[in-house]
Design an enzyme around this catalytic site. Structure first.
Site, mmCIF file in Angstrom:
data_model
loop_
_atom_site.group_PDB
_atom_site.id
_atom_site.type_symbol
_atom_site.label_atom_id
_atom_site.label_comp_id
_atom_site.label_asym_id
_atom_site.label_seq_id
_atom_site.Cartn_x
_atom_site.Cartn_y
_atom_site.Cartn_z
ATOM 1 N N PRO A 10 0.810 -1.225 0.000
ATOM 2 C CA PRO A 10 0.000 0.000 0.000
ATOM 3 C C PRO A 10 0.843 1.275 0.000
ATOM 4 O O PRO A 10 0.350 2.332 -0.362
ATOM 5 C CB PRO A 10 -0.834 -0.109 1.277
ATOM 6 C CG PRO A 10 -0.318 -1.274 2.033
ATOM 7 C CD PRO A 10 0.544 -2.083 1.154
ATOM 8 N N GLU A 24 -0.036 -7.196 7.152
ATOM 9 C CA GLU A 24 0.677 -6.891 8.408
ATOM 10 C C GLU A 24 2.070 -6.316 8.171
ATOM 11 O O GLU A 24 2.580 -5.582 9.003
ATOM 12 C CB GLU A 24 0.785 -8.141 9.291
ATOM 13 C CG GLU A 24 -0.533 -8.623 9.856
ATOM 14 C CD GLU A 24 -1.201 -9.665 8.978
ATOM 15 O OE1 GLU A 24 -1.866 -10.538 9.524
ATOM 16 O OE2 GLU A 24 -1.051 -9.603 7.743
ATOM 17 N N ARG A 80 -1.763 -7.642 -21.150
ATOM 18 C CA ARG A 80 -2.567 -7.150 -22.285
ATOM 19 C C ARG A 80 -1.757 -6.305 -23.255
ATOM 20 O O ARG A 80 -2.149 -6.133 -24.410
ATOM 21 C CB ARG A 80 -3.749 -6.311 -21.778
ATOM 22 C CG ARG A 80 -4.796 -7.114 -21.019
ATOM 23 C CD ARG A 80 -5.886 -6.184 -20.488
ATOM 24 N NE ARG A 80 -6.468 -5.372 -21.551
ATOM 25 C CZ ARG A 80 -7.388 -5.808 -22.398
ATOM 26 N NH1 ARG A 80 -7.857 -7.026 -22.294
ATOM 27 N NH2 ARG A 80 -7.846 -5.011 -23.341
ATOM 28 N N ASP A 82 -8.177 1.353 -26.126
ATOM 29 C CA ASP A 82 -8.567 1.324 -24.718
ATOM 30 C C ASP A 82 -8.467 2.681 -24.045
ATOM 31 O O ASP A 82 -7.605 3.489 -24.359
ATOM 32 C CB ASP A 82 -7.728 0.308 -23.945
ATOM 33 C CG ASP A 82 -8.303 -1.090 -24.072
ATOM 34 O OD1 ASP A 82 -9.515 -1.193 -24.283
ATOM 35 O OD2 ASP A 82 -7.536 -2.055 -23.959
#
Ligand code: J9Q
Length: 275
Positions: free
Chosen positions: A89, A116, A154, A169
């Site tokens: 994160p 954790e 992709r 896209d």
């Protein structure tokens, strides 16, 4: 392209990679993906991969030795990777631009972190980059690893059958997609914009560009700051912004109605939005 994923949940990662576009590319040999169980690189009989944090505190931390051993084994068997990614994160935000860069790396290793924590020496002494897929709390780095693999794969030539659809896209050209419809032309009182049924390809192309610009302006104006538009699209955008600034509260303007293809469809859309 070679990809090695190191995880404490190899079954979860394997099954996610079995289906879809990525699964087909692996089966066709266009992608060479290996999933490694971190516990296979533990050296004790309990196959321990985590331990209590020094200094105390809640939760367990992934030990450095099994992760370093896993990458050593990958290097011995498969060669030195061009990138060792850790998912966390607190990483740099993963983006389409990062995926484009990674798609040119011949061999990528992805280490799945856990909520954790991971011993800091993995970040400083093993990973070449740390990536986050967004600001939310996940229980582990497996889903981020799968997101990264999907997005990067992709972009590898031959993985997506239709190269044109990759180029088209959303994040390749920087605008949101125009709305898509298929049969039936009328469904539960909702009709397809008439222009799409007209067979006038130039009109359809114009309508789609206008819709893509209009919904990007409405939903993701931040994307417009980075996009480079052709002259006629820039003019179209300026017109849409003026229209917006004049205020549409009294309902769709003439131009708005024209954009939506006039008549039935526009009225129906307006009704839907007001419900
Ligand atoms: C490993 N929340 O979250 C967003 N991008 C990555 C992550 C993440 C997490 C927990 C563990 C990665």
């Amino acid at each position: 392209m070679k990809i090695d994923i190191v995880t404490i949940f190899p079954g979860m990662v394997q099954s996610a990679l079995a289906d879809g576009v990525v699964g087909r590319a692996i089966a066709a040999g266009r992608l060479n993906v290996r999933v490694h169980d971190l516990r296979d690189y533990a050296t004790d009989r309990h196959r321990t991969v985590d331990d209590m944090p020094f200094g105390g505190g809640p939760g367990m931390v992934l030990k450095p030795e099994p992760l370093f051993a896993a990458v050593d084994a990958i290097r011995d068997e498969r060669g030195t990777p061009g990138a060792v990614i850790m998912t966390s994160p607190d990483g740099e935000r993963f983006s389409h631009a990062a995926a484009v860069r990674l798609s040119t790396v011949e061999h990528v290793v992805v280490l799945c972190g856990r909520y954790e924590g991971v011993d800091e020496r993995v970040r400083t002494g093993l990973a070449t980059e740390t990536l986050s897929i967004g600001d939310y709390v996940l229980s582990g780095g497996e889903l981020p690893a799968l997101v990264i693999v999907d997005v990067v794969a992709r972009l590898v030539p031959g993985v997506v059958g239709d190269a044109e659809s990759v180029a088209r896209d959303t994040f390749a050209h920087g605008l949101l997609d125009y709305p898509q419809y298929t049969r039936p032309a009328e469904f539960r009182g909702m009709s397809v914009p008439p222009v799409l049924l007209s067979g006038h390809h130039a009109d359809i192309e114009r309508w789609r560009r206008r819709e893509a610009l209009a919904r990007t302006l409405e939903r993701r104006p931040d994307l417009l700051e980075r996009v480079s538009l052709e002259a006629d699209d820039a003019a179209l955008l300026t017109a849409l912004m003026l229209e917006r600034d004049r205020g549409n509260s009294a309902g769709a303007s003439g131009a708005e109605r024209a954009r939506r293809g006039a008549g039935d469809h526009a009225d129906q859309e307006k009704t839907r939005r007001e419900r």
